[in-house]
Scaffold this motif. Structure first.
Motif, PDB file in Angstrom:
ATOM      1  N   VAL A 180       9.616   4.120  -8.521  1.00 60.51           N
ATOM      2  CA  VAL A 180       9.157   3.846  -7.155  1.00 60.51           C
ATOM      3  C   VAL A 180       8.770   2.381  -7.010  1.00 60.51           C
ATOM      4  O   VAL A 180       9.095   1.731  -6.007  1.00 60.51           O
ATOM      5  CB  VAL A 180       7.981   4.778  -6.802  1.00 60.51           C
ATOM      6  N   PHE A 181       8.061   1.837  -7.996  1.00 60.29           N
ATOM      7  CA  PHE A 181       7.685   0.424  -7.931  1.00 60.29           C
ATOM      8  C   PHE A 181       8.924  -0.469  -7.899  1.00 60.29           C
ATOM      9  O   PHE A 181       8.981  -1.450  -7.150  1.00 60.29           O
ATOM     10  CB  PHE A 181       6.808   0.049  -9.125  1.00 60.29           C
ATOM     11  N   GLY A 182       9.921  -0.158  -8.728  1.00 56.97           N
ATOM     12  CA  GLY A 182      11.128  -0.967  -8.734  1.00 56.97           C
ATOM     13  C   GLY A 182      11.859  -0.915  -7.403  1.00 56.97           C
ATOM     14  O   GLY A 182      12.302  -1.953  -6.876  1.00 56.97           O
ATOM     15  N   LEU A 183      11.982   0.278  -6.827  1.00 60.80           N
ATOM     16  CA  LEU A 183      12.628   0.397  -5.523  1.00 60.80           C
ATOM     17  C   LEU A 183      11.821  -0.319  -4.451  1.00 60.80           C
ATOM     18  O   LEU A 183      12.384  -0.973  -3.561  1.00 60.80           O
ATOM     19  CB  LEU A 183      12.790   1.878  -5.172  1.00 60.80           C
ATOM     20  N   GLY A 184      10.494  -0.225  -4.535  1.00 54.64           N
ATOM     21  CA  GLY A 184       9.656  -0.912  -3.554  1.00 54.64           C
ATOM     22  C   GLY A 184       9.772  -2.424  -3.654  1.00 54.64           C
ATOM     23  O   GLY A 184       9.779  -3.119  -2.633  1.00 54.64           O
ATOM     24  N   LEU A 185       9.884  -2.954  -4.882  1.00 57.31           N
ATOM     25  CA  LEU A 185      10.044  -4.398  -5.036  1.00 57.31           C
ATOM     26  C   LEU A 185      11.361  -4.882  -4.447  1.00 57.31           C
ATOM     27  O   LEU A 185      11.428  -5.934  -3.800  1.00 57.31           O
ATOM     28  CB  LEU A 185       9.967  -4.768  -6.515  1.00 57.31           C
ATOM     29  N   VAL A 186      12.432  -4.100  -4.650  1.00 55.30           N
ATOM     30  CA  VAL A 186      13.724  -4.497  -4.102  1.00 55.30           C
ATOM     31  C   VAL A 186      13.715  -4.433  -2.577  1.00 55.30           C
ATOM     32  O   VAL A 186      14.167  -5.358  -1.887  1.00 55.30           O
ATOM     33  CB  VAL A 186      14.834  -3.604  -4.691  1.00 55.30           C
ATOM     34  N   LEU A 235       1.625  -6.872 -10.307  1.00 58.11           N
ATOM     35  CA  LEU A 235       0.662  -6.609 -11.375  1.00 58.11           C
ATOM     36  C   LEU A 235       0.588  -5.121 -11.694  1.00 58.11           C
ATOM     37  O   LEU A 235       0.547  -4.719 -12.863  1.00 58.11           O
ATOM     38  CB  LEU A 235      -0.718  -7.143 -10.974  1.00 58.11           C
ATOM     39  N   LEU A 236       0.594  -4.270 -10.676  1.00 59.04           N
ATOM     40  CA  LEU A 236       0.579  -2.819 -10.906  1.00 59.04           C
ATOM     41  C   LEU A 236       1.853  -2.368 -11.613  1.00 59.04           C
ATOM     42  O   LEU A 236       1.819  -1.455 -12.439  1.00 59.04           O
ATOM     43  CB  LEU A 236       0.413  -2.083  -9.583  1.00 59.04           C
ATOM     44  N   THR A 237       2.970  -2.984 -11.294  1.00 57.06           N
ATOM     45  CA  THR A 237       4.220  -2.644 -11.973  1.00 57.06           C
ATOM     46  C   THR A 237       4.144  -2.982 -13.454  1.00 57.06           C
ATOM     47  O   THR A 237       4.565  -2.189 -14.312  1.00 57.06           O
ATOM     48  CB  THR A 237       5.391  -3.385 -11.317  1.00 57.06           C
ATOM     49  N   VAL A 238       3.596  -4.135 -13.768  1.00 54.63           N
ATOM     50  CA  VAL A 238       3.460  -4.528 -15.174  1.00 54.63           C
ATOM     51  C   VAL A 238       2.495  -3.596 -15.906  1.00 54.63           C
ATOM     52  O   VAL A 238       2.740  -3.183 -17.047  1.00 54.63           O
ATOM     53  CB  VAL A 238       3.003  -5.995 -15.265  1.00 54.63           C
ATOM     54  N   GLY A 249       0.814  -1.212   0.000  1.00 48.84           N
ATOM     55  CA  GLY A 249       0.000   0.000   0.000  1.00 48.84           C
ATOM     56  C   GLY A 249       0.847   1.261   0.000  1.00 48.84           C
ATOM     57  O   GLY A 249       0.550   2.230  -0.713  1.00 48.84           O
ATOM     58  N   LEU A 250       1.906   1.272   0.803  1.00 49.66           N
ATOM     59  CA  LEU A 250       2.784   2.438   0.842  1.00 49.66           C
ATOM     60  C   LEU A 250       3.485   2.642  -0.492  1.00 49.66           C
ATOM     61  O   LEU A 250       3.624   3.785  -0.974  1.00 49.66           O
ATOM     62  CB  LEU A 250       3.809   2.261   1.962  1.00 49.66           C
ATOM     63  N   VAL A 251       3.935   1.552  -1.115  1.00 50.69           N
ATOM     64  CA  VAL A 251       4.596   1.659  -2.419  1.00 50.69           C
ATOM     65  C   VAL A 251       3.638   2.207  -3.466  1.00 50.69           C
ATOM     66  O   VAL A 251       4.001   3.072  -4.283  1.00 50.69           O
ATOM     67  CB  VAL A 251       5.155   0.290  -2.846  1.00 50.69           C
ATOM     68  N   PHE A 252       2.395   1.741  -3.464  1.00 47.57           N
ATOM     69  CA  PHE A 252       1.405   2.230  -4.424  1.00 47.57           C
ATOM     70  C   PHE A 252       1.131   3.720  -4.222  1.00 47.57           C
ATOM     71  O   PHE A 252       1.040   4.489  -5.188  1.00 47.57           O
ATOM     72  CB  PHE A 252       0.114   1.427  -4.280  1.00 47.57           C
ATOM     73  N   LEU A 253       1.019   4.154  -2.947  1.00 48.96           N
ATOM     74  CA  LEU A 253       0.772   5.575  -2.670  1.00 48.96           C
ATOM     75  C   LEU A 253       1.944   6.432  -3.128  1.00 48.96           C
ATOM     76  O   LEU A 253       1.756   7.491  -3.752  1.00 48.96           O
ATOM     77  CB  LEU A 253       0.518   5.759  -1.174  1.00 48.96           C
ATOM     78  N   LEU A 254       3.166   5.995  -2.842  1.00 45.36           N
ATOM     79  CA  LEU A 254       4.330   6.766  -3.271  1.00 45.36           C
ATOM     80  C   LEU A 254       4.450   6.790  -4.791  1.00 45.36           C
ATOM     81  O   LEU A 254       4.871   7.801  -5.374  1.00 45.36           O
ATOM     82  CB  LEU A 254       5.594   6.160  -2.656  1.00 45.36           C
TER      83      LEU A 254
END
Length: 436
Positions: free
Chosen positions: A269-275, A289-292, A232-237
Motif C-alpha cells: 500500500v505504501f509503495g502504491l501510495g508513493l507512486v 519515513l513510515l515506509t522505511v 493520511g489516506l495512505v497511512f490508514l489504508l
C-alpha cells in the motif's frame, strides 16, 4: 645546425590529474543514469557496470541496494542538488520514489539470502572485483571536459578558481518552509510535516491597508491552493491492509510468517501510495519515513524463528517408563514442563530425548539417581542447570550453548543414563533434579 629543443619537464603524475565530478548521465541512461555516470567517471564502458549490477541484483539484492542509493545521492549532470535532498526539502517526485523502492526491494532480497553463504560470497567477490577495476581505471587517467589531458597549470587554476557567482533570490520567491512547492509549480498552504524551520513570516512588511484593501485600491490577491496531500489516506489504508494480512493468517501461520504477511501488505500500500502521490497528490517526508520503518519491521519479522507460534500454551509431559519417552517434545509458544522425576532408567541403559520451545520457558525435571548428559541451547535467553546459583539473576544473551554432565548423588542405587537435547529460540531453559 640548430640544436633540438628538449621537451619541457613533465610534472609528477599526481599533479597531472584533476578530480572529476561524479554525476548521473542523462544522455546514456537506461533507468536513472547511474551506470552511464560511473562509466564516464571511471573511464569504463557503462555496459560493464550494467552487467555487474544486474548480476548482483539477482544474487542477493546488493545491486539494487547500490543502484537505489546511488540514484538518490548522485546528482544529475548539470544539477547541484540530488534526489535525496529534494525529498528531504519536500519536493518529492517520481525519480526519488522509484529510487527508494528499488533500495527497499534490494534490502528485502538481501535479507532473504542471509542463509545462503555461497551466494553472498560470490556477490562480495564480484563487488570487490568491479570496485577495484573502477578505482584502477579512474586513477589511471583523468581528463578535462573536452577529452584532453589536464596539465598541472590547468589543474591548479581549476582548483584555485572561485565559485561561480549567482544572483540573490528575489524577495517573493517561495521557500521550502513557508510555501511548499507542489507538482504543478504553484505554492500553497499545504502541510509540510516538518518539525523544524522558522515561523511563517513575511520577508518584507505588508503594504498599508484600509479596511481590508491596500492603498493602491485593489484587494489583496488570494494565494493559490495546492493539491491536498494523500499521506493520511495512505497511512490508514496501510494499517487496514497490514491488519487484514496478519489477522487472516494468525491462526494458520507461525508468528514470524503472519507478521511478514501483514508488513508486506502494508508495504504494498505504501509503495502504491508513493507512486500515485508523485503524479496526483503530494506525499510528504512522513510517508517515506513510515515506509522505511515498515521495511525495517518486515526485515525483523523475517528473522524470527519459525518455531514461534501465535498461540500461548501451557503443556506438561510426564512419562514414567523408558518406552513411554517420546523421541521429541515440541511446543510453539508458552510454558512447557518435561517431568521425568518418576522415570525408571535401568542400569547400563541410555534413554535419549529432545525438547524444543519456540518462545517461552522449557523446564525439565530429571530423576534423582541417573546420570544426565545435558546439551542446552538458547537463541536469545538464559540457561540454568543444577549447580548454578539459585539467587543469581537471569542472564539473557544471544546464542547461549551449554553442555553439562550431572553425576548421581553418592550412595544411591545404580541407574542408567539420560541424554537430553534441549532448545529454546526465545526464552529460558531450566534443568532441575528431583528431590526424591
Amino acid at each position: 645546425m640548430t640544436q633540438p629543443t628538449a621537451p619541457p619537464p613533465q610534472p609528477p603524475p599526481e599533479q597531472q590529474l584533476a578530480p572529476a565530478l561524479l554525476r548521473r548521465s542523462p544522455r546514456h541512461k537506461v533507468v536513472g543514469g547511474v551506470c552511464g555516470g560511473l562509466g564516464r567517471y571511471c573511464d569504463i564502458d557503462p555496459v560493464i557496470f550494467r552487467i555487474a549490477i544486474g548480476v548482483l541484483s539477482v544474487t542477493g539484492g546488493i545491486g539494487l541496494i547500490f543502484y537505489g542509493f546511488a540514484w538518490l545521492l548522485i546528482p544529475l549532470e548539470g544539477e547541484e542538488e540530488n534526489e535525496a535532498r529534494r525529498a528531504l526539502s519536500g519536493r518529492v517526485d517520481g525519480p526519488a520514489l522509484v529510487a527508494v523502492l528499488v533500495a527497499l526491494l534490494g534490502c528485502g532480497l538481501f535479507l532473504s539470502m542471509l542463509g545462503n553463504g555461497g551466494t553472498l560470497a560470490f556477490s562480495a567477490l564480484l563487488s570487490l572485483t568491479v570496485a577495484g577495476a573502477a578505482v584502477w581505471s579512474q586513477r589511471r587517467t583523468r581528463v578535462t571536459p573536452d577529452g584532453g589531458p589536464l596539465d598541472a597549470a590547468t589543474a591548479h587554476a581549476v582548483a584555485e578558481a572561485p565559485p561561480e557567482t549567482k544572483a540573490p533570490p528575489t524577495p517573493d520567491s517561495p521557500s521550502w518552509w513557508r510555501d511548499p512547492i507542489v507538482k504543478d509549480g504553484t505554492t500553497g498552504p499545504v502541510a509540510t510535516g516538518y518539525l523544524w524551520g522558522p515561523a511563517d513570516a513575511a520577508t518584507a512588511g505588508p503594504p498599508a491597508r484600509d479596511h481590508g484593501r491596500d492603498l493602491r485600491g485593489t484587494a489583496p490577491a488570494a494565494r493559490p491552493r495546492g493539491p491536498r496531500g494523500i499521506g493520511g489516506l495512505v497511512f490508514l489504508l496501510a494499517l487496514v491492509a497490514g491488519g487484514l494480512g496478519s489477522g487472516l493468517s494468525w491462526e494458520s501461520q507461525p508468528l514470524g510468517t503472519s507478521l511478514q504477511i501483514g508488513f508486506a501488505c502494508a508495504m504494498a500500500v505504501f509503495g502504491l501510495g508513493l507512486v500515485v502521490g508523485s503524479f496526483l497528490g503530494r506525499i510528504g517526508v512522513g510517508t517515506i519515513l513510515l515506509t522505511v520503518v515498515t521495511a525495517m519491521l518486515l526485515a525483523g519479522a523475517a528473522v524470527l524463528p519459525k518455531e514461534i507460534s501465535t498461540q500461548w500454551m501451557r503443556t506438561e509431559w510426564k512419562p514414567v517408563t523408558a518406552a513411554a519417552v517420546e523421541p521429541r517434545y515440541e511446543l510453539g509458544s508458552g510454558l512447557a514442563t518435561l517431568d521425568l522425576s518418576r522415570l525408571a532408567v535401568p542400569a547400563r541403559t541410555t534413554v535419549s530425548t529432545e525438547a524444543e520451545v519456540g518462545a517461552g520457558r522449557l523446564k525439565v525435571v530429571v530423576p534423582k539417581d541417573v546420570t544426565v548428559h545435558v546439551t542446552a541451547r538458547a537463541g536469545l535467553g538464559d540457561i540454568r542447570l543444577p549447580g548454578d546459583d539459585p539467587r543469581g539473576d537471569v542472564d539473557v544473551a544471544p546464542d547461549r550453548d551449554r553442555t553439562h554432565t550431572l553425576a548421581p548423588p553418592a550412595g544411591g542405587k545404580p541407574a542408567g543414563t539420560l541424554d537430553l537435547d534441549l532448545r529454546v529460540a526465545l526464552g529460558q531453559v531450566e534443568v532441575t533434579r528431583a528431590a526424591s
